[in-house]
Design a protein around this motif. Structure first.
Motif, mmCIF file in Angstrom:
data_model
loop_
_atom_site.group_PDB
_atom_site.id
_atom_site.type_symbol
_atom_site.label_atom_id
_atom_site.label_comp_id
_atom_site.label_asym_id
_atom_site.label_seq_id
_atom_site.Cartn_x
_atom_site.Cartn_y
_atom_site.Cartn_z
ATOM 1 N N LEU A 173 0.841 -1.203 0.000
ATOM 2 C CA LEU A 173 0.000 0.000 0.000
ATOM 3 C C LEU A 173 0.874 1.249 0.000
ATOM 4 N N ASP A 180 2.874 6.428 -6.859
ATOM 5 C CA ASP A 180 1.912 7.454 -7.268
ATOM 6 C C ASP A 180 2.439 8.865 -7.004
ATOM 7 N N PRO B 73 10.744 7.090 -7.007
ATOM 8 C CA PRO B 73 9.790 6.406 -7.886
ATOM 9 C C PRO B 73 8.928 7.365 -8.713
ATOM 10 N N LYS B 74 8.502 8.448 -8.087
ATOM 11 C CA LYS B 74 7.540 9.313 -8.779
ATOM 12 C C LYS B 74 8.153 10.010 -9.982
ATOM 13 N N ILE B 78 6.949 5.652 -14.115
ATOM 14 C CA ILE B 78 6.576 4.240 -14.147
ATOM 15 C C ILE B 78 5.236 4.078 -13.458
ATOM 16 N N MET B 80 2.951 0.813 -11.396
ATOM 17 C CA MET B 80 3.178 -0.535 -10.879
ATOM 18 C C MET B 80 1.866 -1.164 -10.433
ATOM 19 N N ALA B 86 -3.076 -3.571 -3.654
ATOM 20 C CA ALA B 86 -2.705 -2.356 -2.927
ATOM 21 C C ALA B 86 -3.607 -1.179 -3.257
ATOM 22 N N LEU B 87 -4.907 -1.420 -3.303
ATOM 23 C CA LEU B 87 -5.839 -0.298 -3.486
ATOM 24 C C LEU B 87 -5.980 0.409 -2.148
ATOM 25 N N TYR B 88 -6.095 1.747 -2.191
ATOM 26 C CA TYR B 88 -6.213 2.504 -0.940
ATOM 27 C C TYR B 88 -7.589 2.244 -0.339
ATOM 28 N N MET B 91 -10.458 4.933 0.040
ATOM 29 C CA MET B 91 -10.878 5.732 -1.121
ATOM 30 C C MET B 91 -11.739 4.900 -2.069
ATOM 31 N N ASN B 96 -9.100 6.301 -6.034
ATOM 32 C CA ASN B 96 -7.892 5.510 -6.193
ATOM 33 C C ASN B 96 -7.182 5.859 -7.493
ATOM 34 N N PHE B 99 -5.817 9.529 -7.410
ATOM 35 C CA PHE B 99 -4.839 9.887 -6.376
ATOM 36 C C PHE B 99 -3.512 10.373 -6.969
ATOM 37 N N GLY B 100 -2.936 9.552 -7.844
ATOM 38 C CA GLY B 100 -1.651 9.921 -8.438
ATOM 39 C C GLY B 100 -1.757 11.175 -9.287
ATOM 40 N N SER B 102 -3.908 13.688 -8.915
ATOM 41 C CA SER B 102 -4.058 14.905 -8.108
ATOM 42 C C SER B 102 -2.742 15.269 -7.434
ATOM 43 N N LEU B 103 -1.931 14.245 -7.088
ATOM 44 C CA LEU B 103 -0.625 14.550 -6.494
ATOM 45 C C LEU B 103 0.275 15.247 -7.499
ATOM 46 N N ARG B 147 -5.546 2.155 -12.270
ATOM 47 C CA ARG B 147 -4.784 3.174 -11.562
ATOM 48 C C ARG B 147 -3.411 3.343 -12.207
ATOM 49 N N ARG B 151 -1.713 6.870 -15.289
ATOM 50 C CA ARG B 151 -0.467 7.653 -15.300
ATOM 51 C C ARG B 151 0.085 7.853 -16.681
#
Lengths: 282, 377
Positions: A173, A180, B73-74, B78, B80, B86-88, B91, B96, B99-100, B102-103, B147, B151
């Protein structure tokens, strides 16, 4: 289950409940009686003519030590000390637990073990060093000093709670959030905190009870203006001048215990749920 | 989209354990790379290092020719997909996916458009407002892919994405991943321990063991020309038979001498067709004791002869009908071997006549376990 068995079960439960509640009843009924009635009547009888006079006196005018303002100012002191101390120690504990489980670093296991030792240090051991420290920093005899002491002392427990909760959160997670583009605090705030409700409740209840009920730190580190309600209650009950007012003592004791009772009633069901909560399934 | 380069990558943990011992892999833009191996072979560690989730001890990772060793990583562009999805949990599916985005401060309208596009592509539109806990395993898998897709990454990383699904769903999602890759053409690295996934999905396969790449090549190369007995045994189900044999010249032809049956009393000479004559000398001189590698489908019934075969009569130890084929267990060279036959060729027989397609054989050194000669050129 057959009838006889069920009867026995209920009989056992009711008598246990009665046994546990009897002192509460005595306190409550005594606090509602006049002094005359207390002298004449029996201990467990209900009050003939209930009066809230003892409660008013305990809250507003009873003397503890040389001050005759009741428990009210001390009650406020306790709130001023407990609420920040609980919130700070819980939040820092959550951050600690998060870092110790999902951002492991060299020596993190050792650090956790060292923190755990903190759970086993008796209060008395830290009194003197803590007094020197508070004096050196200049926050002795103040509510800030008390907050500081309780935060430091509580961290061992709150860290333990959160660490054991977060260890059940899958590491993937956190990895997914990192990919992300989320950083340390974003992940904590957006991913971990929203699923920490149950353990937050456990921590808040635990810390609130510990800090509100504490007497030793209060009596040692508080100034005369920042004494918590536990210390005031002691002074009030032990005042040696005048007549012993059992009804006022009882009312004062209930007032001092009320917030913890309230926290348990409001959040109690989360306590058990949080303690038994396992891994969070994603 | 981008190429991926992995050069002399090593990973040593602080406690001294070396999990990757110098990995070299290069894949071109748009290729599908499979990292396959047993548990503990280092394949997931390597994937995490490509993602930037694990620091690199030594060596260099490049994406699109650019060194990314020290990028978080960001910044590697990439995406993954994880085994547990690994879903939040707190949310909704929509959140979900967003998320990436908006970040990275993608404008709201653009986020909405991306979510709509991805949801349509993966047919998860009706699920957008649900929480992960309300989804089935297959649906979670789709959302996790959605998700990642949102990206529009340079490289897609998959960490055993299908191993939590039941068998039927796994096959379905497998072909869906392949379709998606065909359609989008995004460079992909896919970790699995399942050799069927490896064979069906990959353009290139890297078979790993103990932190070392045993063989890196196309599925065809890996399957037909395994470089050692580990690769031969790992890929293919049932695995390649490894038959202890002795090389000899018989009537001027290269032959493998093999004992037949559980007792080993009978000996046969199997002529080896199609071997390069220039290797002949080395083969017969370097101690003639070898392992003859033969896939089960190259030990088959007489109906499938192609002229490059030898015939052989063997006692059947056990027959396992699978429907389309029947697998029979036989003993060759003292080792248990599996042959794949047409069901009618086996029915009720204690002994069957097999044709052995030695032109598909691989000869391994019995001591080093390395391949020393291939038949087909």
């Amino acid at each position: 289950m057959n009838r006889a068995g069920r009867f026995l079960l209920y009989a056992a439960l009711v008598s246990t409940a009665f046994y546990a509640l009897a002192p509460m009843w005595v306190m409550l009924s005594t606090s509602l009686k006049t002094l005359d009635e207390i002298r004449e009547g029996s201990l467990i009888a209900a009050p003939h003519a209930p009066t809230i006079e003892p409660w008013l006196k305990a809250w507003g005018t009873a003397c503890s030590g040389v001050r005759c303002e009741g428990l009210k100012p001390f009650f406020l002191n306790s709130l001023l000390m407990t609420i920040p101390a609980v919130l700070i120690s819980t939040l820092v504990g959550a951050l600690n637990g998060y870092a110790l489980t999902h951002w492991r670093f060299r020596g993190s296991d050792f650090l956790f073990t060292a923190l755990l030792v903190g759970c086993f240090i008796p209060f008395q051991v830290v009194l003197l060093p803590m007094a020197r420290l508070l004096g050196a920093v200049g926050i002795s005899d103040s509510v800030f000093g008390l907050i500081f002491v309780h935060v430091v002392y509580g961290l061992a427990f709150t860290t333990l709670f959160f660490r054991n909760y977060y260890i059940g959160v899958p590491g993937e997670l956190v990895k997914a959030a990192r990919v992300d583009g989320a950083g340390f605090f974003t992940i904590f705030q957006r991913i971990l905190l929203p699923i920490s409700g149950p353990i937050f409740m456990v921590c808040v209840i635990w810390q609130f009870t510990q800090i509100w009920n504490d007497f030793l730190f209060g009596v040692v580190f508080a100034g005369s203006d920042s004494q918590p309600v536990t210390v005031a209650l002691n002074n009030l009950v032990r005042t040696s001048t005048g007549v012993k007012e059992y009804n006022v003592d009882m009312a004062a004791a209930i007032i001092a215990a009320l917030p913890t009772l309230l926290v348990y009633i409001v959040a109690g069901k989360y306590f058990v749920r949080g303690l038994t909560a396992g891994a969070v399934k994603g | 989209m981008a190429s991926l380069g992995i050069h002399n990558i090593r990973k040593i943990y602080p406690n001294g354990v070396e999990v990757l011992k110098g990995i070299n892999l290069d894949i071109a833009d748009g290729e599908f790379l499979i990292l396959v191996g047993g548990s503990g072979c280092g394949k997931s560690t390597l994937l995490n290092m490509i993602a930037g989730l694990e620091p690199v001890t030594e060596g260099e990772i490049t994406i699109g020719g650019k060194r990314v060793n020290d990028l978080p990583p960001k910044d590697r562009d990439i995406a993954m997909v994880f085994q547990s999805y690994a879903l939040y949990p707190s949310m909704s599916v929509r959140q979900n996916i967003a998320f990436g985005l908006s970040l990275r401060k993608v404008p709201k309208a653009e986020q909405e458009a991306t979510i709509a596009r991805v949801a349509k592509l993966l047919q998860i539109e009706p699920l957008l407002d649900r929480k992960p806990a309300q989804l089935s395993g297959g649906q979670r898998q789709r959302v996790a892919m959605g998700r990642a897709l949102a990206r529009e990454p340079q490289i897609f990383l998959f960490d055993e994405p299908l191993s939590n699904l039941d068998a039927k769903l796994r096959v379905e999602m497998r072909s869906e991943i392949k379709l998606l890759h065909k359609r989008l053409g995004i460079t992909t690295v896919y970790v699995t321990h399942d050799q069927i996934e490896a064979m069906t999905l990959g353009d290139k396969i890297a078979v790993m063991k103990d932190g070392v790449v045993q063989q890196f090549g196309t599925p065809d190369e890996i399957y037909n020309r395994p470089v050692n007995t580990f690769v031969a045994g790992f890929m293919g189900s049932p695995p390649m038979n490894l038959i202890p044999a002795t090389l000899a010249i018989n009537d001027g032809k290269l032959c493998a001498e093999v004992t037949v049956g559980p007792t080993g009393s009978k000996r046969v000479h199997l002529p080896l067709f199609g071997f390069d004559t220039s290797t002949l000398d080395t083969l017969t001189s370097t101690g003639s004791s070898v392992l003859l590698g033969l896939r089960p489908e190259h030990l088959t019934d007489t109906g499938r002869s192609n002229g490059m075969t030898a015939n052989l009569t063997v006692p059947v130890d056990l027959a396992e009908p699978t429907g389309a084929d029947t697998l029979i267990f036989i003993t060759l060279g003292g080792a248990r071997c599996i042959a794949r036959l047409h069901p009618t060729a086996v029915a009720g027989r204690d002994e069957v006549e097999l044709v052995v397609d030695t032109s598909a054989a691989v000869v391994f050194d019995r001591h080093t376990q390395e391949a020393i000669a291939f038949a087909r050129v």
